[in-house]
Design an enzyme around this catalytic site. Structure first.
Site, PDB file in Angstrom:
ATOM      1  N   GLU A  44       0.975  -1.401  -0.021  1.00 38.87           N
ATOM      2  CA  GLU A  44       0.193   0.177  -0.135  1.00 38.87           C
ATOM      3  C   GLU A  44       0.730   1.231  -0.085  1.00 38.87           C
ATOM      4  O   GLU A  44       0.524   2.125   0.653  1.00 38.87           O
ATOM      5  CB  GLU A  44      -1.045  -0.202   1.132  1.00 38.87           C
ATOM      6  CG  GLU A  44      -0.319   0.090   2.615  1.00 38.87           C
ATOM      7  CD  GLU A  44       0.153  -1.355   3.028  1.00 38.87           C
ATOM      8  OE1 GLU A  44       0.425  -2.176   2.454  1.00 38.87           O
ATOM      9  OE2 GLU A  44       0.253  -1.435   4.406  1.00 38.87           O
TER      10      GLU A  44
ATOM     11  N   HIS B 239      -8.042  -4.115  -1.183  1.00 36.79           N
ATOM     12  CA  HIS B 239      -7.321  -4.014   0.141  1.00 36.79           C
ATOM     13  C   HIS B 239      -6.250  -3.214   0.035  1.00 36.79           C
ATOM     14  O   HIS B 239      -6.182  -2.369   0.982  1.00 36.79           O
ATOM     15  CB  HIS B 239      -6.545  -5.709   0.166  1.00 36.79           C
ATOM     16  CG  HIS B 239      -5.751  -5.780   1.330  1.00 36.79           C
ATOM     17  ND1 HIS B 239      -6.121  -6.491   2.501  1.00 36.79           N
ATOM     18  CD2 HIS B 239      -4.543  -5.382   1.720  1.00 36.79           C
ATOM     19  CE1 HIS B 239      -5.361  -6.354   3.334  1.00 36.79           C
ATOM     20  NE2 HIS B 239      -4.206  -5.854   2.887  1.00 36.79           N
ATOM     21  N   GLU B 240      -5.327  -2.906  -0.934  1.00 34.83           N
ATOM     22  CA  GLU B 240      -4.461  -1.806  -0.796  1.00 34.83           C
ATOM     23  C   GLU B 240      -5.074  -0.485  -1.059  1.00 34.83           C
ATOM     24  O   GLU B 240      -4.508   0.351   0.092  1.00 34.83           O
ATOM     25  CB  GLU B 240      -3.436  -1.954  -2.029  1.00 34.83           C
ATOM     26  CG  GLU B 240      -2.651  -3.455  -2.105  1.00 34.83           C
ATOM     27  CD  GLU B 240      -2.216  -4.184  -0.663  1.00 34.83           C
ATOM     28  OE1 GLU B 240      -1.687  -3.258   0.130  1.00 34.83           O
ATOM     29  OE2 GLU B 240      -2.037  -5.241  -0.644  1.00 34.83           O
TER      30      GLU B 240
ATOM     31  N   HIS C 298      -6.105   0.313   2.649  1.00 33.45           N
ATOM     32  CA  HIS C 298      -5.014   0.762   3.547  1.00 33.45           C
ATOM     33  C   HIS C 298      -4.763   2.338   3.461  1.00 33.45           C
ATOM     34  O   HIS C 298      -4.088   2.953   4.482  1.00 33.45           O
ATOM     35  CB  HIS C 298      -3.708   0.438   3.026  1.00 33.45           C
ATOM     36  CG  HIS C 298      -3.424  -0.961   3.865  1.00 33.45           C
ATOM     37  ND1 HIS C 298      -3.354  -1.427   5.062  1.00 33.45           N
ATOM     38  CD2 HIS C 298      -2.847  -2.300   3.064  1.00 33.45           C
ATOM     39  CE1 HIS C 298      -3.125  -2.591   5.206  1.00 33.45           C
ATOM     40  NE2 HIS C 298      -2.965  -3.168   4.316  1.00 33.45           N
TER      41      HIS C 298
ATOM     42  N   GLU D 200      -3.815  -4.480   9.568  1.00 37.60           N
ATOM     43  CA  GLU D 200      -4.070  -5.549   8.399  1.00 37.60           C
ATOM     44  C   GLU D 200      -5.558  -6.153   8.943  1.00 37.60           C
ATOM     45  O   GLU D 200      -6.431  -6.453   8.050  1.00 37.60           O
ATOM     46  CB  GLU D 200      -3.357  -6.598   8.305  1.00 37.60           C
ATOM     47  CG  GLU D 200      -1.821  -6.410   7.868  1.00 37.60           C
ATOM     48  CD  GLU D 200      -1.805  -5.616   6.378  1.00 37.60           C
ATOM     49  OE1 GLU D 200      -3.055  -5.860   5.748  1.00 37.60           O
ATOM     50  OE2 GLU D 200      -1.117  -4.964   6.047  1.00 37.60           O
TER      51      GLU D 200
ATOM     52  N   ASP E 240       9.420 -10.579   9.975  1.00 39.11           N
ATOM     53  CA  ASP E 240       9.329 -11.276   8.712  1.00 39.11           C
ATOM     54  C   ASP E 240       8.694 -12.976   9.260  1.00 39.11           C
ATOM     55  O   ASP E 240       8.107 -13.691   8.307  1.00 39.11           O
ATOM     56  CB  ASP E 240      10.349 -11.393   7.649  1.00 39.11           C
ATOM     57  CG  ASP E 240      10.616  -9.845   7.279  1.00 39.11           C
ATOM     58  OD1 ASP E 240       9.492  -9.225   6.712  1.00 39.11           O
ATOM     59  OD2 ASP E 240      11.918  -9.467   7.016  1.00 39.11           O
TER      60      ASP E 240
ATOM     61  N   TYR F  65      -4.436 -10.682   9.988  1.00 35.86           N
ATOM     62  CA  TYR F  65      -5.345 -10.130   8.683  1.00 35.86           C
ATOM     63  C   TYR F  65      -6.768 -10.749   9.143  1.00 35.86           C
ATOM     64  O   TYR F  65      -7.871 -10.310   9.148  1.00 35.86           O
ATOM     65  CB  TYR F  65      -4.935 -10.956   7.773  1.00 35.86           C
ATOM     66  CG  TYR F  65      -3.672 -10.083   6.791  1.00 35.86           C
ATOM     67  CD1 TYR F  65      -2.584 -10.337   7.395  1.00 35.86           C
ATOM     68  CD2 TYR F  65      -4.039  -9.330   5.699  1.00 35.86           C
ATOM     69  CE1 TYR F  65      -1.550 -10.033   6.758  1.00 35.86           C
ATOM     70  CE2 TYR F  65      -2.717  -8.924   5.063  1.00 35.86           C
ATOM     71  CZ  TYR F  65      -1.564  -9.096   5.623  1.00 35.86           C
ATOM     72  OH  TYR F  65      -0.564  -8.601   4.996  1.00 35.86           O
TER      73      TYR F  65
HETATM   74  N1  BES Z   1       1.025  -4.307   3.688  1.00 37.18           N
HETATM   75  C1  BES Z   1       0.831  -5.610   3.386  1.00 37.18           C
HETATM   76  C2  BES Z   1       2.134  -6.320   2.864  1.00 37.18           C
HETATM   77  C3  BES Z   1       3.006  -6.450   3.858  1.00 37.18           C
HETATM   78  C4  BES Z   1       2.882  -6.754   5.146  1.00 37.18           C
HETATM   79  C5  BES Z   1       4.385  -6.370   3.418  1.00 37.18           C
HETATM   80  C6  BES Z   1       3.870  -6.898   6.190  1.00 37.18           C
HETATM   81  C7  BES Z   1       5.435  -6.536   4.368  1.00 37.18           C
HETATM   82  C8  BES Z   1       5.075  -6.677   5.626  1.00 37.18           C
HETATM   83  C9  BES Z   1      -0.172  -5.644   2.069  1.00 37.18           C
HETATM   84  O1  BES Z   1      -1.350  -4.650   2.360  1.00 37.18           O
HETATM   85  C10 BES Z   1      -0.982  -6.981   1.873  1.00 37.18           C
HETATM   86  O2  BES Z   1      -1.600  -7.296   3.040  1.00 37.18           O
HETATM   87  N2  BES Z   1      -0.946  -7.713   1.001  1.00 37.18           N
HETATM   88  C11 BES Z   1      -1.802  -8.810   0.853  1.00 37.18           C
HETATM   89  C12 BES Z   1      -2.908  -8.636  -0.105  1.00 37.18           C
HETATM   90  C13 BES Z   1      -4.051  -9.451   0.180  1.00 37.18           C
HETATM   91  C14 BES Z   1      -4.370  -9.608   1.722  1.00 37.18           C
HETATM   92  C15 BES Z   1      -5.037  -8.969  -0.426  1.00 37.18           C
HETATM   93  C16 BES Z   1      -0.686  -9.795  -0.065  1.00 37.18           C
HETATM   94  O3  BES Z   1       0.353  -9.592  -0.402  1.00 37.18           O
HETATM   95  O4  BES Z   1      -1.156 -10.884  -0.410  1.00 37.18           O
HETATM   96 ZN    ZN Z   2      -2.516  -5.332   3.907  1.00 34.01          ZN
END
Ligand code: BES
Ligand code: ZN
Length: 596
Positions: free
Chosen positions: A263, A287-288, A291, A310, A367, A375
């Site tokens: 996002e 989703h993005e 955010h 999330e 990580d 989520y």
């Molecule tokens: N912000 C996250 C991605 C992220 C989280 C990167 C933690 C690094 C550390 C992003 O908004 C996300 O949740 N992406 C999901 C999308 C899905 C839930 C629709 C993905 O990457 O799968």
């Molecule tokens: Zn997210």
């Protein structure tokens, strides 16, 4: 000394940054960024100032009048990196650090021209969340310290850079061979939202405030796929209040991108695997985009409160899709989320502290803690609150919440205080403490009922017993319906059943990666050879961790596919992002444990 964020050396007793001024040269040949950052301080101040840094080579540090600043770089700490302590003279208003990033900077991935679609130009992009901004720029790398930023970015002349900021045109007086682009992000953001990408990029407008960026080969397909983005923005504005970031642009990255989407404000970064050809994976955009309110306006104070980002966003994403596409399919989306939640809880164990919403990640790499729990458990907690308050009432509460905390970073406890003030008694009624501070799923987890869902799971159970669904009917199944059917099948099937599925749905050629990967996971786990070449192709192309984990895990079920996994990984490793490698290696370590 007061350090509030377990993943940062930021000390609340020290001077605080309010603006970053970046001057960067992107060196594609050496895989590094060379340049400087100037940190403007909130108030003229002096004394020690601790910054986060990782793999950064500092060349010099000086204050506004050019005077050198003494500094020391502490020993490397495995998760946090190296503390860069500056000793600022009294009256410092800004301090500049001239530095070079490391070719191993986790935030950056570099591609040679052959690894791009067009094969003409190199490509690079950053991914700073959760704690990798410090590999790109020495800074107070905690969401508690919000900064606006401006950037001056110099690139080889065929390259176009984009950032999580507004474009401010180009500098004209540059020598031949390079171009210099200007960017401005006037709103204060947490450092993890700092972002840059650069390559052979072109763009297409989707609405007056939205365009998509991609390599020229991809731009048409991307523009079709994201065509309904303006409607999404308007829907989200109706639900959550005005869109405060001016533009909403999107960038399609190479398939090695380890996430579905990120996002970055004004410029969402996306995996090309969301381009299914039929707009069936636009939940990632919803989703993005969501955010922009939950995460970018109201931000988690540290990764211990990641669910605030999330959980709210996953709930908001579903509200946007309900409003746009109707609520009949809502239960299916929650069911897909439930699968992901169950898998994450099973991976950590139901009594693991990582299944709490409010976590304590001191000594834990964010990580490694990443999962669907913040989520999906988070979204279910928000849903329980919504059901308790009633939708109307809760929507008003959400708008007040966003307004009250916009452009700030908050803790779970600050959220609870606000909740108590605005919806007195709600927290107790839904057992908020159990949701936040206890492991596993609370007994009052919401249930999402739907006839359609029951039919699909029944069809999957019947399939496992040898019954085949009516070919007439399955032709009308929507993508998410097929996905749920596949998700409820046993993880190993016999060749006859697999051949039937392939004949009926042409699964191996699906453009929808959720469906494709679910299918490949079943076939990989079943040792079904006709599909191995497609499994190999996908694993060598796609770096999205959500897909790598189940595929490599499924290949671990049997010795001969385990060997295949090793072979594919050896071949694909160089093309994977550092984070993707780490996931695959952790999956493969488990193979070895299981063998013993
Ligand atoms: N912000 C996250 C991605 C992220 C989280 C990167 C933690 C690094 C550390 C992003 O908004 C996300 O949740 N992406 C999901 C999308 C899905 C839930 C629709 C993905 O990457 O799968
Ligand atoms: Zn997210």
């Amino acid at each position: 000394m007061t350090r509030l964020d377990p993943h940062s050396y930021y000390d609340t007793d020290q001077p605080r940054t309010c603006h970053l001024y970046l001057e960067w040269y992107i060196d594609f040949g050496r895989h590094r960024i060379e340049g400087s950052v100037t940190l403007d301080l909130e108030h003229p101040s002096g004394g020690a100032m601790d910054l986060d840094s990782k793999g950064i080579a500092v060349r010099s540090v000086y204050v506004q009048n050019g005077k050198a600043v003494p500094y020391d770089l502490a020993e490397e700490e495995p998760i946090l990196g190296r503390r860069l302590r500056l000793h600022l003279p009294d009256g410092t208003t800004s301090v500049t650090i001239s530095y070079i990033t490391s070719p191993e900077a986790v935030a950056l991935q570099w591609f040679e021209p052959e690894m791009t679609l067009g094969k003409r130009q190199p490509f690079m992009y950053s991914q700073c969340q959760a704690i990798h901004a410090r590999t790109l720029v020495p800074c107070q790398d905690t969401p508690r310290v919000r900064v606006s930023y401006s950037a001056v970015v110099t690139v080889p002349e065929e390259i176009t850079p984009v950032m999580s900021a507004g474009p401010e045109g180009r500098r004209q007086d540059m020598p031949p061979g390079v171009r210099t682009f200007l960017f401005e992000m006037p709103q204060p953001i947490p450092p993890y939202l700092l972002a840059i990408a650069a390559g052979d990029l072109t763009s297409q407008d989707l609405s007056p405030r939205s365009r998509v960026w991609a390599e020229p080969e991809m731009i048409e397909r991307a523009a079709f796929e994201f065509g309904e983005v303006e409607q999404m923005i308007q829907t989200a504005e109706r639900l959550f209040g005005p869109y405060e970031w001016d533009r909403y642009d999107m960038l399609v990255l190479p398939p090695a991108f380890p996430f579905g989407g990120m996002e970055n404000p004004r410029m969402t970064f996306l995996t090309p695997t969301v381009i299914a050809g039929d707009r069936s994976l636009v939940d990632v955009i919803a989703h993005e985009l969501a955010h922009s309110w939950t995460g970018n306006l109201v931000t988690n104070a540290s990764m211990d409160h990641f669910w605030l980002n999330e959980g709210f966003t996953t709930w908001a994403e579903r509200r946007i899709l309900d409003a746009l596409h109707g609520e009949e399919t809502s239960a299916l989306r929650w069911a897909i989320g439930q699968k992901a939640l169950d898998e994450s809880v099973a991976r950590f164990g139901a009594d693991s502290p990582l299944t709490k919403l409010r976590t304590d990640l001191r000594g834990v790499d964010p990580d490694d803690a990443f999962s669907s729990i913040p989520y999906e458990k988070g979204a279910r907690f928000v849903c329980v609150l919504e059901r308790h308050a009633g939708r109307e009432e809760f929507d008003q509460f959400m708008r007040r919440y966003i307004k009250a905390f916009r452009f700030t970073s908050i803790t779970s406890e600050e959220f609870l205080d606000f909740l108590e003030k605005e919806l007195p008694g709600a927290a107790a009624a839904v057992q908020a403490n159990a949701w936040l501070y206890e492991t596993g799923m609370p007994p009052n987890a919401p249930i999402f009922q739907s006839e359609r869902l029951d039919e699909l799971t029944a069809a999957a159970n019947a399939f496992a017993c040898g019954q085949r669904p009516d070919p007439q009917k399955i032709r009308t199944w929507k993508p998410n319906e097929l996905l749920i059917f596949l998700q409820h099948l046993p993880r190993e099937l016999d060749p006859e059943a697999l051949a039937w599925l392939e004949r009926s749905f042409s699964l191996t050629r699906k453009g929808n990666y959720e469906i494709l990967v679910e299918w490949l996971t079943i076939t990989a786990g079943s040792g079904y050879e006709p599909v191995f070449s497609r499994v190999r192709e996908v694993l060598l192309e796609v770096g999205r961790m959500k897909y790598l984990r189940p595929l490599y895990t499924a290949l671990g079920r049997h010795p001969h596919t385990r060997a295949l996994a090793g072979e594919i990984y050896a071949q694909g490793k160089a093309g994977y992002h550092t984070l993707s490698r780490r996931v695959i290696e952790s999956v493969m370590e488990k193979y070895d444990e299981e063998k013993q």
